[in-house]
Design a protein around this motif. Structure first.
Motif, PDB file in Angstrom:
ATOM      1  N   ALA A  66       0.830  -1.205   0.000  1.00 33.05           N
ATOM      2  CA  ALA A  66       0.000   0.000   0.000  1.00 33.05           C
ATOM      3  C   ALA A  66       0.866   1.257   0.000  1.00 33.05           C
ATOM      4  O   ALA A  66       0.606   2.219  -0.740  1.00 33.05           O
ATOM      5  CB  ALA A  66      -0.929  -0.008   1.213  1.00 33.05           C
ATOM      6  N   ILE A  67       1.929   1.265   0.807  1.00 33.96           N
ATOM      7  CA  ILE A  67       2.830   2.424   0.868  1.00 33.96           C
ATOM      8  C   ILE A  67       3.525   2.633  -0.474  1.00 33.96           C
ATOM      9  O   ILE A  67       3.616   3.768  -0.986  1.00 33.96           O
ATOM     10  CB  ILE A  67       3.859   2.229   1.994  1.00 33.96           C
ATOM     11  CG1 ILE A  67       3.175   2.301   3.354  1.00 33.96           C
ATOM     12  CG2 ILE A  67       4.970   3.284   1.903  1.00 33.96           C
ATOM     13  CD1 ILE A  67       4.064   1.910   4.522  1.00 33.96           C
ATOM     14  N   TYR A  68       4.006   1.551  -1.083  1.00 36.76           N
ATOM     15  CA  TYR A  68       4.695   1.665  -2.368  1.00 36.76           C
ATOM     16  C   TYR A  68       3.775   2.206  -3.455  1.00 36.76           C
ATOM     17  O   TYR A  68       4.171   3.048  -4.271  1.00 36.76           O
ATOM     18  CB  TYR A  68       5.243   0.302  -2.796  1.00 36.76           C
ATOM     19  CG  TYR A  68       6.463  -0.163  -2.043  1.00 36.76           C
ATOM     20  CD1 TYR A  68       7.101   0.651  -1.123  1.00 36.76           C
ATOM     21  CD2 TYR A  68       6.975  -1.441  -2.239  1.00 36.76           C
ATOM     22  CE1 TYR A  68       8.217   0.220  -0.428  1.00 36.76           C
ATOM     23  CE2 TYR A  68       8.103  -1.886  -1.557  1.00 36.76           C
ATOM     24  CZ  TYR A  68       8.710  -1.050  -0.649  1.00 36.76           C
ATOM     25  OH  TYR A  68       9.820  -1.481   0.029  1.00 36.76           O
ATOM     26  N   LEU A  69       2.530   1.729  -3.495  1.00 38.25           N
ATOM     27  CA  LEU A  69       1.594   2.187  -4.519  1.00 38.25           C
ATOM     28  C   LEU A  69       1.301   3.673  -4.365  1.00 38.25           C
ATOM     29  O   LEU A  69       1.284   4.424  -5.354  1.00 38.25           O
ATOM     30  CB  LEU A  69       0.302   1.369  -4.444  1.00 38.25           C
ATOM     31  CG  LEU A  69       0.373  -0.045  -5.008  1.00 38.25           C
ATOM     32  CD1 LEU A  69      -0.896  -0.824  -4.661  1.00 38.25           C
ATOM     33  CD2 LEU A  69       0.570  -0.028  -6.519  1.00 38.25           C
ATOM     34  N   VAL A  70       1.070   4.121  -3.139  1.00 37.90           N
ATOM     35  CA  VAL A  70       0.800   5.540  -2.903  1.00 37.90           C
ATOM     36  C   VAL A  70       1.981   6.391  -3.342  1.00 37.90           C
ATOM     37  O   VAL A  70       1.822   7.394  -4.060  1.00 37.90           O
ATOM     38  CB  VAL A  70       0.460   5.788  -1.420  1.00 37.90           C
ATOM     39  CG1 VAL A  70       0.444   7.281  -1.110  1.00 37.90           C
ATOM     40  CG2 VAL A  70      -0.872   5.155  -1.059  1.00 37.90           C
TER      41      VAL A  70
END
Length: 413
Positions: A230-234
């Motif tokens: 989730a952090i990487y996608l954001v």
């Protein structure tokens, strides 16, 4: 045989997984992945890498619950596929993750003191090894602090990019980048981005130090992986929206460029400091994991048995960790970051291919809702495809070292 002490619960295991993953992807591989796959291709590659990592995580969690001891896929391969498969997995993990340790140490040097990057890298390895030698409880505590700092910095970057006025959604889907939007480029980028997810295995390699591993590991691995994805996608969306594909592909420090382009150049030093903290957290957990795999291999005499010693007071494999640290210091004196990333990805993907093949031998698990056998099969195919899609030099170097290790094993036996 001396045993390690079980001290880690779900929260500790998740934190160690986060500390192992956060840093490598966000601060190192977004730019080369964009250069390979283009703008829209970066997001597709990130999704592919995340899915393959999820398949691997499911297989690793099942195997770690069945075999709760240090060593990860080295142990699983031996138990499920035979000694040679186990050795190849252990060899691939040790050499690949040793290269990763060198890449992380060199990144610390580049951020802190570019003119003396190798000297700083060696000092970082010494400092992190000293923390690990104090015991896994100290490693978990230090990692919690590092993860908290990193999450704060990454939140700052995302907020600056979205609210600073430079974010343009139409930049996200553009092809951009010299690699364009092609299937091979996307797969090659996914292979590079996999480097950013591989840290969740640290939870499995610490299996002998986890309380109630049958419950803790299957919970901790997907939790850590889901948070990081989730952090990487954001951050990938923010970086593309602020910089655009071409500028992101050419960036040496993408998150620093994000806050600068958003009109907040004064925050650049905060991001650089955060990058240093993040990579230190990765290095801290990474050295611990490699040391445990080396311990498991020494116990079975696949490497010198003297490395199987456990410190009587701190209950850590001190000789194995010191040996890994010495090799990493040697590598940072001659290596470079990008070459180490490609080499590491190639060998570690083989490691996870063996993990998925091992999981396939477990049969169906009626207690789980997920189609675990299908995920193991998809993970096996995904690892092989991503490994052979990497840049040719990485494929040749990684497979060459694996072949040398395999030949040595065959000759020795």
């Amino acid at each position: 045989m001396e045993r390690l002490t079980r001290r880690l619960g779900v929260r500790d295991a998740v934190v160690i997984g986060l500390g192992s993953m956060l840093g490598a992807g966000v601060f190192v591989v977004f730019a080369p992945a964009t250069a390979t796959a283009g703008g829209a291709g970066l997001l597709v590659a990130l999704a592919i890498a995340g899915f393959v990592a999820f398949c691997n995580a499911t297989s690793s969690a099942r195997l770690a619950a069945r075999y709760p001891e240090s060593g990860g896929t080295y142990v699983y391969g031996r138990e499920r596929l035979g000694p040679f498969a186990g050795f190849l997995a252990g060899w691939g993990f040790v050499v690949g993750k040793t290269a990763s340790c060198a890449a992380m140490a060199l990144t610390i040097g580049a951020y802190l003191w570019p003119g003396q990057a190798r000297l700083v890298a060696a000092a970082a390895v010494v400092a992190v090894t000293a923390v690990n030698l104090r015991g896994i409880g100290k490693t978990a505590t230090a990692t919690k602090i590092l993860v908290g700092v990193v999450l704060a910095v990454l939140t700052l970057v995302a907020a600056a990019g979205l609210l600073g006025g430079g974010f343009a959604p139409d930049r996200i889907g553009g092809p951009g980048g010299p690699g364009g939007f092609g299937v091979h480029g996307v797969l090659a980028a996914a292979g590079l981005l996999f480097f950013a997810f591989a840290g969740y295995a640290r939870i499995a390699t610490l299996g002998e130090e986890v309380r109630d591993p049958g419950l803790t590991i299957p919970r901790a691995v997907p939790l850590a992986l889901g948070v990081v994805l989730a952090i990487y996608l954001v951050l990938a969306v923010v970086a593309l929206g602020v910089l655009g594909p071409d500028r992101l592909a050419a960036s040496a420090a993408p998150l620093v460029d994000v806050v600068t382009a958003a009109g907040l150049p004064g925050l650049a030093w905060v991001v650089r400091a955060g990058a240093t903290v993040a990579v230190t957290g990765v290095l801290l957990s990474l050295l611990a994991g490699v040391g445990r795999t080396l311990l498991a291999m020494a116990r079975r005499r696949d490497v010198p048995p003297g490395l199987a010693a456990v410190h009587p007071a701190h209950r850590v494999p001190h000789r194995a960790e010191l040996a890994v640290a010495a090799v990493v210091i040697l590598v940072v004196s001659v290596g470079d970051v990008r070459g180490a990333i490609g080499f590491s990805s190639a060998t570690v993907l083989v490691y996870y291919a063996i993990a998925n093949a091992s999981a396939l031998t477990l049969g169906r698990d009626r207690a789980r809702r997920l189609p675990v056998q299908l995920l193991a099969a998809l993970g096996l195919v995904g690892c092989v495809v991503l490994a052979v899609s990497l840049p040719l030099t990485s494929v040749l170097a990684g497979f060459g070292v694996l072949a040398l290790g395999g030949a040595w094993y065959v000759l020795r036996h």
